[in-house]
Design a protein around this motif. Structure first.
Motif, PDB file in Angstrom:
ATOM      1  N   VAL A 198       6.397  -7.280  11.920  1.00 32.87           N
ATOM      2  CA  VAL A 198       6.668  -7.226  10.764  1.00 32.87           C
ATOM      3  C   VAL A 198       7.318  -5.739  10.395  1.00 32.87           C
ATOM      4  O   VAL A 198       6.661  -4.686  11.040  1.00 32.87           O
ATOM      5  CB  VAL A 198       5.656  -7.209   9.541  1.00 32.87           C
ATOM      6  N   ILE A 199       8.320  -5.738  10.017  1.00 33.03           N
ATOM      7  CA  ILE A 199       9.386  -4.365   9.880  1.00 33.03           C
ATOM      8  C   ILE A 199       9.565  -4.260   8.523  1.00 33.03           C
ATOM      9  O   ILE A 199      10.352  -4.977   7.799  1.00 33.03           O
ATOM     10  CB  ILE A 199      10.568  -4.274  10.883  1.00 33.03           C
ATOM     11  N   ASP A 200       9.302  -2.991   8.049  1.00 27.47           N
ATOM     12  CA  ASP A 200       9.754  -2.673   6.646  1.00 27.47           C
ATOM     13  C   ASP A 200      10.380  -1.484   6.867  1.00 27.47           C
ATOM     14  O   ASP A 200      10.618  -0.353   7.590  1.00 27.47           O
ATOM     15  CB  ASP A 200       8.434  -2.088   5.664  1.00 27.47           C
ATOM     16  N   LEU A 255       0.978  -1.116  -0.011  1.00 25.32           N
ATOM     17  CA  LEU A 255       0.088  -0.148  -0.057  1.00 25.32           C
ATOM     18  C   LEU A 255       0.862   1.352   0.003  1.00 25.32           C
ATOM     19  O   LEU A 255       0.600   2.182  -0.814  1.00 25.32           O
ATOM     20  CB  LEU A 255      -0.903   0.066   1.224  1.00 25.32           C
ATOM     21  N   THR A 256       1.707   1.324   0.593  1.00 24.29           N
ATOM     22  CA  THR A 256       2.626   2.318   0.741  1.00 24.29           C
ATOM     23  C   THR A 256       3.594   2.526  -0.539  1.00 24.29           C
ATOM     24  O   THR A 256       3.713   3.911  -0.897  1.00 24.29           O
ATOM     25  CB  THR A 256       3.918   2.386   1.974  1.00 24.29           C
ATOM     26  N   SER A 257       3.791   1.416  -1.076  1.00 30.91           N
ATOM     27  CA  SER A 257       4.511   1.629  -2.512  1.00 30.91           C
ATOM     28  C   SER A 257       3.468   2.298  -3.637  1.00 30.91           C
ATOM     29  O   SER A 257       4.080   3.090  -4.506  1.00 30.91           O
ATOM     30  CB  SER A 257       4.930   0.458  -2.964  1.00 30.91           C
ATOM     31  N   TYR A 270       5.757   8.728  -1.393  1.00 31.30           N
ATOM     32  CA  TYR A 270       7.120   8.989  -2.224  1.00 31.30           C
ATOM     33  C   TYR A 270       8.381   8.156  -1.935  1.00 31.30           C
ATOM     34  O   TYR A 270       9.255   8.137  -2.776  1.00 31.30           O
ATOM     35  CB  TYR A 270       7.225  10.480  -1.798  1.00 31.30           C
ATOM     36  N   MET A 271       8.214   7.410  -0.956  1.00 34.70           N
ATOM     37  CA  MET A 271       9.456   6.454  -0.630  1.00 34.70           C
ATOM     38  C   MET A 271       9.415   5.064  -1.400  1.00 34.70           C
ATOM     39  O   MET A 271      10.284   4.488  -1.352  1.00 34.70           O
ATOM     40  CB  MET A 271       9.066   5.992   1.079  1.00 34.70           C
ATOM     41  N   GLY A 272       8.276   4.829  -1.936  1.00 35.28           N
ATOM     42  CA  GLY A 272       8.200   3.737  -2.781  1.00 35.28           C
ATOM     43  C   GLY A 272       8.298   2.355  -2.132  1.00 35.28           C
ATOM     44  O   GLY A 272       7.593   2.210  -0.836  1.00 35.28           O
TER      45      GLY A 272
END
Length: 211
Positions: free
Chosen positions: A159-161, A130-132, A136-138
């Protein structure tokens, strides 16, 4: 990306594997063709071990150099001290973020400990997907799953991204860490609901940066 925080996953059958992180135990001896001597000092982390007394110990610059060579990564011996610094700081920040979640359970478990972790850089989490799409961080440059022992009562997966983030200036690393309990249980869902501020901050940071 700043992939220095990524542990190696897997190895061939000739290596001794540490089951707590699925990494080979790397040598402190110089690598073949290595001309620059590297530090063999290992920093003790603030992260307590679940299966024995004491805290987790970070790899030395020499061990990290072996790890990068093993993964066919470009390894600059002269930069290893900086690489190890970034790795250690990133992991300390990760544990701090996990402890923010574990505060919900400090009455029943005042001293959670890290049981094991695994790198899953090739697997995009739902949150990272979803963030991608909107940020802007992709996509994150790495993902870990950390397994926390909650005082022997249960094991909780986090979970760590890890994202490259030019808007994040903390520690000069330009890295944003998104750590949260995995949706493995009803308790994890409840914890997410109990931290609406986390959800709001996560959305704001993804869109505008975590300044």
């Amino acid at each position: 990306g700043q992939s220095t925080a990524c542990p190696m996953r897997g190895a061939n059958g000739q290596d001794k594997i540490d089951p707590r992180n699925m990494m080979p135990v790397f040598s402190q001896e110089a690598a073949s063709g290595q001309s620059t001597p590297l530090s063999k000092d290992r920093e003790v982390s603030s992260i307590p071990k679940a299966d024995e007394a004491g805290n987790w110990v970070y790899p030395s610059s020499q061990q990290f150099y072996h790890a990068l060579l093993r993964r066919n990564k470009e390894a600059d011996a002269d930069a290893m001290d900086a690489v190890v610094f970034a790795h250690n700081v990133t992991n300390e920040k990760t544990w701090k973020k996990i402890m923010e979640w574990e505060k919900f359970h400090e009455r029943v478990c005042p001293t959670p400990k890290l049981l094991r972790f695994v790198g899953r850089s090739e697997e995009l989490s739902h949150g990272a997907w979803l963030t991608s799409k909107v940020s802007y961080m992709g996509k994150p440059f790495d993902r870990h799953d950390w397994f926390v022992d909650r005082c022997g009562q249960k094991t909780v997966r986090y979970v760590i991204d890890y994202y490259d983030d030019p808007c994040s200036k903390e520690d000069g690393l330009e890295i944003t860490i998104d750590a949260r309990p995995a949706f493995d249980s009803f308790g994890a869902v409840v914890d997410r609901i109990r931290r609406p501020g986390y959800q709001a901050k996560r959305v704001w940071g993804a869109l505008f940066g975590s300044r």
